[in-house]
Design a protein around this motif. Structure first.
Motif, PDB file in Angstrom:
ATOM      1  N   ARG A   1       0.840  -1.211   0.000  1.00 52.15           N
ATOM      2  CA  ARG A   1       0.000   0.000   0.000  1.00 52.15           C
ATOM      3  C   ARG A   1       0.868   1.251   0.000  1.00 52.15           C
ATOM      4  NH1 ARG A   1      -2.823  -2.347   4.469  1.00 52.15           N
ATOM      5  NH2 ARG A   1      -2.273  -0.498   5.664  1.00 52.15           N
ATOM      6  N   GLN A   2       1.951   1.209   0.751  1.00 53.17           N
ATOM      7  CA  GLN A   2       2.853   2.371   0.787  1.00 53.17           C
ATOM      8  C   GLN A   2       3.521   2.589  -0.572  1.00 53.17           C
ATOM      9  OE1 GLN A   2       5.588   2.615   4.085  1.00 53.17           O
ATOM     10  NE2 GLN A   2       4.110   1.671   5.461  1.00 53.17           N
TER      11      GLN A   2
ATOM     12  N   ASN B   1       1.047   4.108  -2.876  1.00 51.81           N
ATOM     13  CA  ASN B   1       0.884   5.505  -2.507  1.00 51.81           C
ATOM     14  C   ASN B   1       2.053   6.334  -3.056  1.00 51.81           C
ATOM     15  OD1 ASN B   1       1.431   7.871  -0.660  1.00 51.81           O
ATOM     16  ND2 ASN B   1      -0.566   7.244   0.115  1.00 51.81           N
TER      17      ASN B   1
ATOM     18  N   ARG C   1       1.754   7.028  -6.802  1.00 55.98           N
ATOM     19  CA  ARG C   1       0.861   8.158  -7.090  1.00 55.98           C
ATOM     20  C   ARG C   1       1.570   9.481  -6.825  1.00 55.98           C
ATOM     21  NH1 ARG C   1      -2.947   5.088  -4.269  1.00 55.98           N
ATOM     22  NH2 ARG C   1      -2.848   6.503  -2.498  1.00 55.98           N
TER      23      ARG C   1
ATOM     24  N   ILE D   1      -1.709  13.366  -0.107  1.00 55.26           N
ATOM     25  CA  ILE D   1      -1.440  11.929  -0.242  1.00 55.26           C
ATOM     26  C   ILE D   1      -0.313  11.499   0.695  1.00 55.26           C
ATOM     27  CG2 ILE D   1      -0.594  10.167  -1.842  1.00 55.26           C
ATOM     28  CD1 ILE D   1      -2.169  11.547  -4.026  1.00 55.26           C
TER      29      ILE D   1
ATOM     30  N   THR E   1      -1.622  10.616   3.951  1.00 57.68           N
ATOM     31  CA  THR E   1      -2.234   9.284   3.909  1.00 57.68           C
ATOM     32  C   THR E   1      -1.178   8.210   4.125  1.00 57.68           C
ATOM     33  OG1 THR E   1      -3.930  10.081   2.388  1.00 57.68           O
ATOM     34  CG2 THR E   1      -3.604   7.696   2.491  1.00 57.68           C
ATOM     35  N   ALA E   2      -0.019   8.391   3.505  1.00 56.81           N
ATOM     36  CA  ALA E   2       1.078   7.422   3.671  1.00 56.81           C
ATOM     37  C   ALA E   2       1.524   7.353   5.119  1.00 56.81           C
ATOM     38  CB  ALA E   2       2.248   7.785   2.772  1.00 56.81           C
TER      39      ALA E   2
END
Length: 133
Positions: free
Chosen positions: A50-51, A54, A57, A115, A118-119
């Motif tokens: 997931r990281q 992220n 992006r 973002i 979020t990370a």
């Protein structure tokens, strides 16, 4: 209001500093991606995946930020050239377009920061989950 050669030149220091900041962000993310990729190959931990997604992006956003910033600088130079040639009306349009690109670059920067938070939340959630175990 008349547009002079000095007006577009006011953006030069701002754009240069922004591009330097964007490059530093990119280099930090590139290093982090390499580290996380190596760790992911060993563990296949879902949070690492997931990281990495992220970060992918964020790197794309930084690419857009850099492109818009460089485009802004290029249009500023073009505007100055047109002013030098005595073509004030097209120079105004080019300078206006350079300002739009600068705004786009800054908007992408805000999105990238959003973002990145979020990370950090992903990482903090993993720490909290480990503490609960």
């Amino acid at each position: 209001m008349g547009l002079t050669l000095a007006t577009p030149s006011l953006l030069f220091p701002a754009v240069s500093l922004l591009l330097l900041a964007y490059t530093n962000r990119f280099l930090a993310l590139a290093s982090l991606i390499r580290d996380l990729q190596a760790e992911y190959r060993n563990t296949h931990h879902a949070s690492l995946r997931r990281q990495i997604d992220n970060l992918r992006r964020r790197v794309r956003l930084i690419q857009g930020m850099q492109a818009a910033g460089a485009g802004s600088l290029l249009l500023c130079v073009g505007s100055m050239f047109l002013l030098f040639a005595g073509l004030e009306a097209p120079a105004r349009w080019l300078f206006g377009a350079s300002l739009v690109l600068m705004m786009l670059s800054l908007a992408l920067s805000v999105r990238e920061i959003w973002i990145s938070v979020t990370a950090l939340n992903i990482q903090l959630a993993d720490m909290e989950a480990e503490d609960e175990r």
